[in-house]
Structure formats: C-alpha cells, structure tokens
Design an enzyme around this catalytic site. Structure first.
Site, mmCIF file in Angstrom:
data_model
loop_
_atom_site.group_PDB
_atom_site.id
_atom_site.type_symbol
_atom_site.label_atom_id
_atom_site.label_comp_id
_atom_site.label_asym_id
_atom_site.label_seq_id
_atom_site.Cartn_x
_atom_site.Cartn_y
_atom_site.Cartn_z
ATOM 1 N N ARG A 1 5.294 -1.737 10.301
ATOM 2 C CA ARG A 1 6.703 -2.120 10.130
ATOM 3 C C ARG A 1 7.628 -1.487 11.162
ATOM 4 O O ARG A 1 8.827 -1.718 11.147
ATOM 5 C CB ARG A 1 7.176 -1.703 8.729
ATOM 6 C CG ARG A 1 6.474 -2.456 7.636
ATOM 7 C CD ARG A 1 6.637 -1.776 6.300
ATOM 8 N NE ARG A 1 7.878 -2.061 5.602
ATOM 9 C CZ ARG A 1 8.131 -3.184 4.954
ATOM 10 N NH1 ARG A 1 7.244 -4.139 4.930
ATOM 11 N NH2 ARG A 1 9.268 -3.359 4.315
ATOM 12 N N SER B 1 8.567 7.051 -3.466
ATOM 13 C CA SER B 1 9.448 7.053 -2.289
ATOM 14 C C SER B 1 10.842 7.564 -2.673
ATOM 15 O O SER B 1 11.308 7.336 -3.795
ATOM 16 C CB SER B 1 9.565 5.623 -1.755
ATOM 17 O OG SER B 1 10.715 5.469 -0.953
ATOM 18 N N TYR C 1 12.450 11.189 2.563
ATOM 19 C CA TYR C 1 13.119 10.841 3.828
ATOM 20 C C TYR C 1 14.087 11.966 4.104
ATOM 21 O O TYR C 1 14.800 12.409 3.203
ATOM 22 C CB TYR C 1 13.877 9.512 3.696
ATOM 23 C CG TYR C 1 13.003 8.302 3.949
ATOM 24 C CD1 TYR C 1 12.289 8.180 5.128
ATOM 25 C CD2 TYR C 1 12.894 7.288 3.010
ATOM 26 C CE1 TYR C 1 11.477 7.079 5.375
ATOM 27 C CE2 TYR C 1 12.087 6.181 3.237
ATOM 28 C CZ TYR C 1 11.389 6.091 4.422
ATOM 29 O OH TYR C 1 10.587 5.003 4.649
ATOM 30 N N GLN D 1 7.654 11.550 -1.745
ATOM 31 C CA GLN D 1 7.862 11.347 -0.306
ATOM 32 C C GLN D 1 9.345 11.496 0.004
ATOM 33 O O GLN D 1 10.175 10.802 -0.581
ATOM 34 C CB GLN D 1 7.366 9.952 0.108
ATOM 35 C CG GLN D 1 7.749 9.543 1.525
ATOM 36 C CD GLN D 1 8.983 8.672 1.575
ATOM 37 O OE1 GLN D 1 9.142 7.756 0.771
ATOM 38 N NE2 GLN D 1 9.887 8.965 2.507
ATOM 39 N N HIS E 1 3.254 3.093 9.170
ATOM 40 C CA HIS E 1 4.204 2.492 8.232
ATOM 41 C C HIS E 1 3.817 1.035 7.940
ATOM 42 O O HIS E 1 4.678 0.165 7.763
ATOM 43 C CB HIS E 1 5.632 2.572 8.782
ATOM 44 C CG HIS E 1 6.660 2.949 7.746
ATOM 45 N ND1 HIS E 1 6.964 4.237 7.434
ATOM 46 C CD2 HIS E 1 7.448 2.181 6.949
ATOM 47 C CE1 HIS E 1 7.894 4.247 6.493
ATOM 48 N NE2 HIS E 1 8.202 3.003 6.181
ATOM 49 N N ARG F 1 12.713 -6.073 12.175
ATOM 50 C CA ARG F 1 11.869 -6.891 11.288
ATOM 51 C C ARG F 1 12.456 -8.283 11.117
ATOM 52 O O ARG F 1 13.369 -8.497 10.311
ATOM 53 C CB ARG F 1 11.730 -6.218 9.926
ATOM 54 C CG ARG F 1 11.160 -4.817 10.047
ATOM 55 C CD ARG F 1 10.896 -4.206 8.695
ATOM 56 N NE ARG F 1 10.621 -2.790 8.834
ATOM 57 C CZ ARG F 1 10.974 -1.857 7.967
ATOM 58 N NH1 ARG F 1 11.625 -2.200 6.865
ATOM 59 N NH2 ARG F 1 10.683 -0.600 8.175
ATOM 60 N N TYR G 1 10.215 -9.079 2.445
ATOM 61 C CA TYR G 1 10.444 -7.634 2.566
ATOM 62 C C TYR G 1 9.118 -6.884 2.395
ATOM 63 O O TYR G 1 8.789 -5.974 3.143
ATOM 64 C CB TYR G 1 11.473 -7.182 1.525
ATOM 65 C CG TYR G 1 11.532 -5.680 1.354
ATOM 66 C CD1 TYR G 1 11.965 -4.851 2.399
ATOM 67 C CD2 TYR G 1 11.130 -5.071 0.160
ATOM 68 C CE1 TYR G 1 11.989 -3.472 2.251
ATOM 69 C CE2 TYR G 1 11.159 -3.697 0.008
ATOM 70 C CZ TYR G 1 11.584 -2.902 1.061
ATOM 71 O OH TYR G 1 11.603 -1.539 0.916
ATOM 72 N N LYS H 1 3.410 12.338 7.093
ATOM 73 C CA LYS H 1 2.958 10.944 7.085
ATOM 74 C C LYS H 1 3.560 10.203 8.272
ATOM 75 O O LYS H 1 4.741 10.382 8.576
ATOM 76 C CB LYS H 1 3.409 10.278 5.775
ATOM 77 C CG LYS H 1 3.200 8.778 5.691
ATOM 78 C CD LYS H 1 3.526 8.288 4.280
ATOM 79 C CE LYS H 1 3.326 6.796 4.105
ATOM 80 N NZ LYS H 1 4.409 5.976 4.630
#
Ligand code: FMN
Length: 383
Positions: free
Chosen positions: A284, A112, A135, A133, A281, A170, A30, A257
């Site tokens: 990713r 985050s 989302y 940060q 990122h 991923r 991960y 960002k």
C-alpha cells in the site's frame, strides 16, 4: 478450539469474492487496494508462490505440531492477525470479532491505533493477550498516553510502524473519494443502497469511529476537520530519536514493523528491539519496492540469530504460510485474509478464516513430513 468452517468458502479467494459482493465498493477498495499500479501488491503473493517445498515421503514420521513459541507464549499456530485501520468500515465490530476468534484459537491479534475499537475493549476480549500497534504521535504527550494505556491493558507486545513516512498514493481510494472516515458522496451512497445487509448492520451498530483517539480529538468535528486532525496527530517518519525513548519507556516486547532493508533491520538490533516484521504494508506504500519474501530472503540469513524475524504481506493460504516460514520467517501475520473473512461472513468470519488456514497448514506439514514449524526450512528447494 473447534475447527469450524463453512464448506462454501474453502479458500481465502472465495471469501474475497463474497466480500466484494457483500460490502460497498468504497469499503472493498479500501481493503483490497494497493498503491499506484498495484505491482508491489501483486508481487507479494506471486513471489511467495515461487517458493517450492520438497516432501520426504519415506522419512520416519511421528506427527506434525504447528504450535509455535513467540515472546514467551506458545501459540497454537505460527500466524497472527495484522493491524488494520478502520476495520468497522468493512463490517461492524470487525476488531471485536477477530480479537475473539484469535483468542479462542490462541493466535495473536494486533490492534491498530486507528481502528474502530479501543485498546481496553480488545484487551478485555483477549484477556490481556492482544498486541498494540502504535502510529507515532506528533506530540510526546499523546505518545505517552497511548503507550500507558497499552501497558495498563497488559498488552505484551508494542509494534512501531516505520513504513508510512508519507501517505501512499492509492488510486482506488482517490477514485472513491475515500477519506478517513469516508465522505458520503452520491456515488458512495448509491453503493450503500446496493448492499442492504452491510447498510442495516452499519445502521444498527453506528458509523465506524476512531475509538482509540476519541479522548484526544475535539468533539463535534465534521469529517473534513477530523481528517485534518488525524493527519496532524501522527508523524509516520520514525528514526532513532523517536524509537529510543519508547524502548526506555516500554517494559514489554517491542517490535518494528515495515522493515524492508538490512539497514533498518540493523538499526532495530542496535536499538535493542525484540523483533522485526518484514513488511511493505501489504503493497500500500511503495509500488517500486521488493516483495516481502524477497526482503526476507536478504534479511533472514544475517539477522536470524540477532532478533525475532516475522513477516507479513501477500499470504492467502496455509501453503503461503509454510513457504514463508521455510524462507526464514519465524512467525507470520496476515491483514486482508482475515478482513475478507469477516466482510464475507460477519461474526463467523474470524473463526472460519483461522480454521481454513490451520487445516491447510496442517495438511501441508503432514504431506511433506514436517513435524515442527522450525523444520520447514529443511524442505526449501533452493534455486
Ligand atoms: C485496509 C488495510 C489497513 C491497514 N491499516 C494498517 C494500520 O492501521 N496499521 C498498520 O500497521 N498496518 C496496517 N495495514 C497493513 C497490515 O498490517 C499488513 O502489513 C498487511 O495487510 C499485510 O499484507 P496482506 O494484507 O497481504 O496480508 C493495513 C492493511 C490493510 C489492507
């Protein structure tokens, strides 16, 4: 802050190797993985390392100082800790460990939305210096609640992320069945048995949880329901209509960002944002994309007078930081480097990683006769 490090791990790659041995495969994958064939992930570091710096050995020299002013605060070094989700999966209390080390070293720590500690806890550890940060939540009510919590916790900087409009593909996470948080398949359970140190620490501290989101998530959800709830809760796709009200609402510094194009940088300037982080990122999300140093090369000359320019992605050493600053970034962030440190060394990992990066950066500045961070571009060998 005392520079303290363990001489067994002088490089970030030593920490990565130790982390790989110490934590279960699903947690390492991960952290370490990128999307698709991991081309973008590899290019991020490789293309930074194509950048060369020239020394001026005979120039008059009075000493090097890496302190850097950013948004009204003078940091002790030109790098900070990037937001990383689900940090407690790699090692319990990682966000707390890193926030404390960042505070002690006077560098920024970014929390985050989807990590395993709360805005309030991290703000207390950093005495109101941590950045947050966000989302972007689907519901305005949740957006306002999170922004208000960040304001009440005195976060000086809010970061909006634009490079996760959809989930990255991923393969390493697909193979290990990693959901957020991870499913306990037989394979994953066996991996845990192979890492007793991690298992004991995790057992002692409890399984990692999305602490920031706890007040808004229905209680008693099973893992699958929780994953669905999180997917519905956030919409990664940003646009002018979503950013403009946040600019009105947020009184601190506002940063975008995930910028990888001049078009998005232009929009950030137009919307009155204070800074951009050129980022992909950490490789990713878009395997067919440019490395961040290439994006920076295009963005820096046009935007350096208009907005604060920062960059992350691919840096694993002091020389990498110096190269990035020489290319026009005014400040840098790293994600994996610090997490490898904590996964490898636990509580000591934050201090250790910051220390080795500071020592390496100091050495390179002394070596090339560079007195101030903003002088690094003068050492760039243009190709
Ligand atoms: C495991 C992992 C989780 C991440 N989670 C987040 C996140 O929650 N929010 C975010 O803005 N960026 C996230 N990122 C991206 C980092 O903030 C940063 O852009 C990236 O790690 C920089 O590349 P580097 O790891 O090569 O330094 C994550 C990166 C990693 C490796």
């Amino acid at each position: 802050m005392e520079i303290e490090y363990n001489p067994k791990y002088p490089l970030v790659k030593d920490l990565r190797a130790k982390a790989k041995k110490r934590i279960p495969g699903f947690a390492f994958d991960y952290l370490d993985g990128g999307c698709n064939e991991e081309v973008n992930l590899i290019k991020n570091t490789a293309e930074i390392r194509d950048v060369e710096l020239k020394p001026f050995y005979l120039k008059k020299y009075i000493g090097s100082d890496m302190r850097t002013e950013l948004f009204g605060h003078v940091y002790d070094a030109p790098f900070g800790i990037a937001p990383v989700g689900l940090q407690g999966l790699m090692w319990p209390n990682s966000p707390e460990i890193l926030a404390k080390a960042a505070f002690d070293h006077n560098i920024p720590f970014v929390l985050s939305t989807v990590t395993t500690s709360s805005i309030e806890t991290i703000s207390e550890i950093t005495q109101g210096r941590a950045w947050f940060q966000l989302y972007h939540p689907t519901e305005d009510k949740l957006r306002d609640a999170l922004i208000n919590r960040a304001a009440e916790a005195q976060c000086p900087v809010l970061i909006l992320v634009c490079d996760v409009p959809t989930f990255g593909y991923r393969p390493r996470e697909i193979r290990s069945g990693l959901a957020m948080p991870p499913r306990m398949s037989l394979k994953n359970v066996l991996q845990i048995f192979g890492k007793p140190n991690w298992a004991l620490q995790t057992l002692y501290h409890g399984k990692p949880q999305f602490v920031n989101m706890k007040p808004y998530i229905p209680k008693g959800q099973n893992v699958r329901d929780l994953g669905r709830t999180m997917n519905k809760t956030f919409t990664g796709r940003l646009n002018e209509e979503k950013i403009a009200p946040i600019r009105d609402m947020w009184k601190g510094k506002l940063v975008l960002k995930g910028v990888a194009s001049e078009e998005d940088a232009e929009m950030a300037v137009r919307l009155g944002l204070d800074g951009i982080i050129v980022s992909n990122h950490g490789g990713r999300q878009l395997d067919a994309g440019q490395s961040t140093i290439k994006s920076m090369e295009a963005i820096a000359p046009k935007f350096k007078e208009k907005i604060k320019l920062m960059m992350d992605g691919g840096m694993r050493s002091g020389p990498d930081i110096a190269r990035t600053l020489a290319k026009g970034a005014e400040f840098t962030f790293m994600g994996r480097a610090f997490m490898y440190g904590v996964a490898a060394l636990g509580n000591a990992g934050g201090n250790h990683t910051i220390s080795i990066l500071k020592i390496q950066l100091q050495q390179i500045m002394e070596q090339i006769c560079c007195e101030k961070i903003e002088d690094l571009p003068r050492h760039l060998i243009s190709k």
